[in-house]
Design a protein around this motif. Sequence first.
Motif, mmCIF file in Angstrom:
data_model
loop_
_atom_site.group_PDB
_atom_site.id
_atom_site.type_symbol
_atom_site.label_atom_id
_atom_site.label_comp_id
_atom_site.label_asym_id
_atom_site.label_seq_id
_atom_site.Cartn_x
_atom_site.Cartn_y
_atom_site.Cartn_z
ATOM 1 N N ARG A 239 28.842 60.404 19.812
ATOM 2 C CA ARG A 239 28.441 60.078 21.179
ATOM 3 C C ARG A 239 28.873 58.673 21.591
ATOM 4 O O ARG A 239 29.207 58.442 22.758
ATOM 5 C CB ARG A 239 26.920 60.197 21.319
ATOM 6 N N LEU A 240 28.851 57.732 20.644
ATOM 7 C CA LEU A 240 29.091 56.330 20.988
ATOM 8 C C LEU A 240 30.457 55.812 20.547
ATOM 9 O O LEU A 240 30.840 54.700 20.902
ATOM 10 C CB LEU A 240 28.002 55.447 20.364
ATOM 11 N N GLY A 241 31.147 56.572 19.726
ATOM 12 C CA GLY A 241 32.472 56.149 19.291
ATOM 13 C C GLY A 241 32.487 55.332 18.022
ATOM 14 O O GLY A 241 33.547 54.902 17.577
ATOM 15 N N GLY A 242 31.342 55.088 17.418
ATOM 16 C CA GLY A 242 31.309 54.320 16.176
ATOM 17 C C GLY A 242 29.928 53.789 15.863
ATOM 18 O O GLY A 242 28.955 54.065 16.575
ATOM 19 N N LEU A 243 29.864 53.018 14.793
ATOM 20 C CA LEU A 243 28.597 52.423 14.361
ATOM 21 C C LEU A 243 28.307 51.128 15.095
ATOM 22 O O LEU A 243 29.219 50.377 15.438
ATOM 23 C CB LEU A 243 28.643 52.132 12.857
ATOM 24 N N THR A 244 27.046 50.862 15.302
ATOM 25 C CA THR A 244 26.576 49.566 15.784
ATOM 26 C C THR A 244 25.327 49.200 14.982
ATOM 27 O O THR A 244 24.758 50.042 14.281
ATOM 28 C CB THR A 244 26.208 49.602 17.288
ATOM 29 N N GLY A 245 24.887 47.975 15.125
ATOM 30 C CA GLY A 245 23.642 47.581 14.479
ATOM 31 C C GLY A 245 22.469 48.389 14.985
ATOM 32 O O GLY A 245 21.550 48.721 14.225
ATOM 33 N N ASP A 246 22.498 48.756 16.276
ATOM 34 C CA ASP A 246 21.412 49.564 16.833
ATOM 35 C C ASP A 246 21.402 50.971 16.239
ATOM 36 O O ASP A 246 20.325 51.547 16.018
ATOM 37 C CB ASP A 246 21.554 49.652 18.352
ATOM 38 N N VAL A 247 22.567 51.532 15.991
ATOM 39 C CA VAL A 247 22.637 52.845 15.346
ATOM 40 C C VAL A 247 22.000 52.775 13.964
ATOM 41 O O VAL A 247 21.220 53.662 13.578
ATOM 42 C CB VAL A 247 24.091 53.335 15.257
ATOM 43 N N LEU A 248 22.287 51.726 13.216
ATOM 44 C CA LEU A 248 21.710 51.579 11.880
ATOM 45 C C LEU A 248 20.188 51.434 11.963
ATOM 46 O O LEU A 248 19.455 52.024 11.168
ATOM 47 C CB LEU A 248 22.320 50.368 11.175
ATOM 48 N N GLY A 249 19.713 50.652 12.915
ATOM 49 C CA GLY A 249 18.271 50.504 13.084
ATOM 50 C C GLY A 249 17.604 51.816 13.443
ATOM 51 O O GLY A 249 16.540 52.158 12.912
ATOM 52 N N GLY A 250 18.234 52.573 14.343
ATOM 53 C CA GLY A 250 17.687 53.871 14.697
ATOM 54 C C GLY A 250 17.660 54.827 13.521
ATOM 55 O O GLY A 250 16.698 55.582 13.336
ATOM 56 N N LEU A 251 18.703 54.783 12.694
ATOM 57 C CA LEU A 251 18.739 55.637 11.504
ATOM 58 C C LEU A 251 17.607 55.308 10.540
ATOM 59 O O LEU A 251 17.008 56.200 9.936
ATOM 60 C CB LEU A 251 20.091 55.496 10.796
ATOM 61 N N VAL A 252 17.311 54.023 10.373
ATOM 62 C CA VAL A 252 16.212 53.620 9.490
ATOM 63 C C VAL A 252 14.911 54.256 9.945
ATOM 64 O O VAL A 252 14.178 54.878 9.148
ATOM 65 C CB VAL A 252 16.075 52.084 9.453
ATOM 66 N N GLU A 253 14.591 54.109 11.218
ATOM 67 C CA GLU A 253 13.304 54.597 11.723
ATOM 68 C C GLU A 253 13.227 56.118 11.724
ATOM 69 O O GLU A 253 12.197 56.696 11.339
ATOM 70 C CB GLU A 253 13.066 54.062 13.137
ATOM 71 N N LEU A 254 14.291 56.788 12.136
ATOM 72 C CA LEU A 254 14.266 58.247 12.201
ATOM 73 C C LEU A 254 14.256 58.871 10.810
ATOM 74 O O LEU A 254 13.578 59.876 10.570
ATOM 75 C CB LEU A 254 15.475 58.749 13.003
ATOM 76 N N THR A 255 14.980 58.283 9.880
ATOM 77 C CA THR A 255 14.969 58.789 8.510
ATOM 78 C C THR A 255 13.601 58.585 7.871
ATOM 79 O O THR A 255 13.116 59.443 7.118
ATOM 80 C CB THR A 255 16.054 58.090 7.674
ATOM 81 N N THR A 256 12.973 57.471 8.166
ATOM 82 C CA THR A 256 11.617 57.231 7.675
ATOM 83 C C THR A 256 10.660 58.296 8.191
ATOM 84 O O THR A 256 9.812 58.812 7.447
ATOM 85 C CB THR A 256 11.130 55.835 8.111
ATOM 86 N N VAL A 257 10.776 58.660 9.462
ATOM 87 C CA VAL A 257 9.935 59.708 10.046
ATOM 88 C C VAL A 257 10.133 61.026 9.304
ATOM 89 O O VAL A 257 9.162 61.698 8.903
ATOM 90 C CB VAL A 257 10.263 59.904 11.541
ATOM 91 N N VAL A 258 11.388 61.429 9.126
ATOM 92 C CA VAL A 258 11.688 62.713 8.487
ATOM 93 C C VAL A 258 11.119 62.753 7.074
ATOM 94 O O VAL A 258 10.519 63.750 6.643
ATOM 95 C CB VAL A 258 13.203 62.955 8.470
ATOM 96 N N THR A 259 11.289 61.674 6.335
ATOM 97 C CA THR A 259 10.808 61.636 4.954
ATOM 98 C C THR A 259 9.293 61.699 4.889
ATOM 99 O O THR A 259 8.717 62.408 4.053
ATOM 100 C CB THR A 259 11.319 60.359 4.250
ATOM 101 N N LEU A 260 8.624 60.953 5.768
ATOM 102 C CA LEU A 260 7.163 61.004 5.805
ATOM 103 C C LEU A 260 6.669 62.398 6.179
ATOM 104 O O LEU A 260 5.687 62.890 5.601
ATOM 105 C CB LEU A 260 6.629 59.981 6.808
#
Length: 292
Positions: A239-260
């Motif tokens: 969707r965005l054309g690549g990685l950004t720091g915000d993408v990494l931050g979003g991945l941290v939070e969403l992955t934490t949700v899924v694991t919990l």
Amino acid sequence: MTVALRTAFSLLTVAPVRGPGRLDRRVAGRAMALAPLVGLVLGVVAALVVFGLRVSTGMPGTRTQTLLPAVAGIAVLALATRGLHLDGLADLADGLGARHAGGRERALAVMREPTIGAFGVVAVLFVVLLQVTALGAAITVHRGTVSMLVAVMTGRLAVTLACASSAPAAHPNGLGAFVAGSVRARDALVAFVGVCAVAALAGRFDYDGGDLERAARAVIAVCVGAAVSVALRYYFVRRLGGLTGDVLGGLVELTTVVTLLFMAMTYPDWLLHLVGSDAGSSGPPGWPGRPR
């Protein structure tokens, strides 16, 4: 390694450590490969808070004994990271929402703005609610501390896996430009195996009744969280054309949700019982060996 570890803590936490004077891709790659180790430290701290409040407040099974530790555990994570990942999640949600109106460049421009829009507020609200609720449910079934530890590690593992992919940076400036493709596949594999090993040990020797079934659940939770993070990373990059720091931050939070969420579930108990059948006290109601 010392420089990389300091860099990892300086980028991912509020720990008073000084990173290198100038960040380069080699150091950044090593730091991102060590992100799960940062998660281990954060997870231990948050798990201790959860455990301490759970045993010192209310009666077993009461709302106080589940809600308060859950809120405190998630709050500790936010404080320990300066809300960095939640801010990234908010910017990511705003960018994805804006992309429908103005395309990829508009989305990236919105993500760089200092303000948070409606999409960001809603995303952070529901993600935090899901984290607190899932952790509270895990505490109810006496998996709170191990769930906290496993989820925080897996959330940071998502960063390592994202930086090990072939995804380019979305724009030439910012954290994404330093870390995109900076982690070697071998280092990412070592990080994944290490997180699985720690999760298995945490489940096996959990204070609240560790056994092989709980160890299996923890390892599967890591695998599920990692798999979802890879799928989300693919979607965000497309969707965005690549990685950004915000993408990494979003991945941290969403992955934490899924694991919990996985750690809080009861559905896989019948399958996990096959792995930990020698525990003798697990499995769904009616399963041989389970107390009634």
